[in-house]
Enzyme design. Sequence first.
Site, PDB file in Angstrom:
ATOM      1  N   HIS A 158       0.823  -1.211   0.000  1.00 31.63           N
ATOM      2  CA  HIS A 158       0.000   0.000   0.000  1.00 31.63           C
ATOM      3  C   HIS A 158       0.857   1.261   0.000  1.00 31.63           C
ATOM      4  O   HIS A 158       0.574   2.212  -0.704  1.00 31.63           O
ATOM      5  CB  HIS A 158      -0.958  -0.013   1.190  1.00 31.63           C
ATOM      6  CG  HIS A 158      -2.153  -0.877   0.943  1.00 31.63           C
ATOM      7  ND1 HIS A 158      -2.084  -2.255   0.997  1.00 31.63           N
ATOM      8  CD2 HIS A 158      -3.428  -0.579   0.590  1.00 31.63           C
ATOM      9  CE1 HIS A 158      -3.281  -2.757   0.709  1.00 31.63           C
ATOM     10  NE2 HIS A 158      -4.109  -1.761   0.470  1.00 31.63           N
ATOM     11  N   LYS A 210     -10.532  -6.512   7.476  1.00 29.63           N
ATOM     12  CA  LYS A 210     -11.311  -6.572   8.718  1.00 29.63           C
ATOM     13  C   LYS A 210     -11.172  -5.293   9.516  1.00 29.63           C
ATOM     14  O   LYS A 210     -10.164  -4.593   9.407  1.00 29.63           O
ATOM     15  CB  LYS A 210     -10.918  -7.796   9.550  1.00 29.63           C
ATOM     16  CG  LYS A 210      -9.546  -7.736  10.168  1.00 29.63           C
ATOM     17  CD  LYS A 210      -9.377  -8.891  11.159  1.00 29.63           C
ATOM     18  CE  LYS A 210      -7.935  -9.101  11.538  1.00 29.63           C
ATOM     19  NZ  LYS A 210      -7.649  -8.782  12.937  1.00 29.63           N
TER      20      LYS A 210
END
Lengths: 294, 191
Positions: B37, B101
């Site tokens: 990322h 999550k």
Amino acid sequence: MKKAHWEKNLVELIRRTSTDLPADVENVIRRALGREKKDSTAHNFLSMMLKNAAMARRESVPLCQDTGTLSFRFTVPTGFDTNGLASLTRSAVAKATRLGYLRQNTVDSVSGELYVTNVAPAAPLMTFLQGARKTVDARLIMKGGGCENVGQQYSLPDVTLGASRDLEGVRRCVLDAVWKAQGRGCAPGVLGVCIGGDRATGYAHAKEQFLRKLGDRSEVKVLARLEDRLTRDIRKMEIGPMGLGGKTSSLGVKVGTLSRLPASFFVSVSYMCWAFRRRGVLLGPEGGVHRWVY
Amino acid sequence: MIKRIEYPFTEEKVRALRVGDAVALSGRIFTGRDRLHQELADGTASPVGLRDGAMYHCGPVVMKEGDGWVVRAAGPTTSMRQDPFMPRIITNLGVRVIIGKGGMGEATRAACRENGCVYLQAVGGAAALLAASIERVEGVHFLQEFGPTEAMWELVVRDFSAVVTMDTRGRSLHRTIERNTRKNLKMLLEG
């Protein structure tokens, strides 16, 4: 020491811990499933957790890909060679990693490089105690990063929480920690709590509570009552499995205490995810299995 | 009712999803964690096209078998750590589905609304079950540079289970639950 026996059974301890959810944990999840409304997200998620446990056990694959920090606690007979056991444990960890029971999960904090065998300074973590038995009692807890990250430590009094240096103050801290965690520690988790100690021993003792079975209650009456009260209270929070709402927000609360200094009053809260990996085994002097615990 | 969605995850498909929907996702997805990322957000070229793609916050346990790879365990990791990077990845690279999550923050929520992207919550810890919905490993990128946990794995999944918790209308189930449980907490502290 018969090296091959020891290593084989230590690898088996790691395999079981990684792939086989303990029965006490599974039973509590099953009971929780019965409380949730059918077709709700909570119900679906809990039943997926149970399916996952069955599949991991059947196929001997990790319950969770984050195979976590490995904490071994060995209780050994008088005069036992703990250095030898430590070195066997390290080679068992390397082997379990090669076999895919553990992820390559240990990172150098400065260089960012991976220890591909999961063996590094202080990894795996090993504690040695001396016991009265002739067998070696080996316990292993594997705890992932998601739930480790949501642990909290409080220093009482805490004005914002209205928490003073008493059991009501402790209750407030635990509820605050559960709320802050939301679903991020992979709810419904188990709360390990330590009242007292210092900043290091407090967390360590909080985690030691995870060696207890979910069904047992503290032998100290007031603490047993606090555990029950917290279990009821947390249910009312309705955080739910993975934090998406529901009646099941935790699988249990375990409270222990350590003495403290007059100036300090710490409450340490450690969160263990629902994929609660805990196993143990009693090993004879040659490394053979006497019996499995949990 | 479970909504089935299949790759490519077009804007039309994801805009039809609502918070609370149970979905079964099929087709190509990519794993990515902190290292990936950061690199993508800083402008490193993605080795594969991510337009209408899905990014799965996951560091799987993968074993070499013959010439290929087999995923043994692949549950979601905490997504919040990617919150500073995610909006740039959504805006610049066209990712339309995030799987992870714990949900994500305000920056990602806004980027999801503006660009048409959804966040799916998978069951954390259900790594064996989720790995069983992976049909095959198509490839891997940055394996040498990042190691197997942080690498970008290209997976083909069939009926991967998750729940929509952030949608294209800017709604976040995580935010709603946080608010509701805060009320419950307050009650428990006052009572």
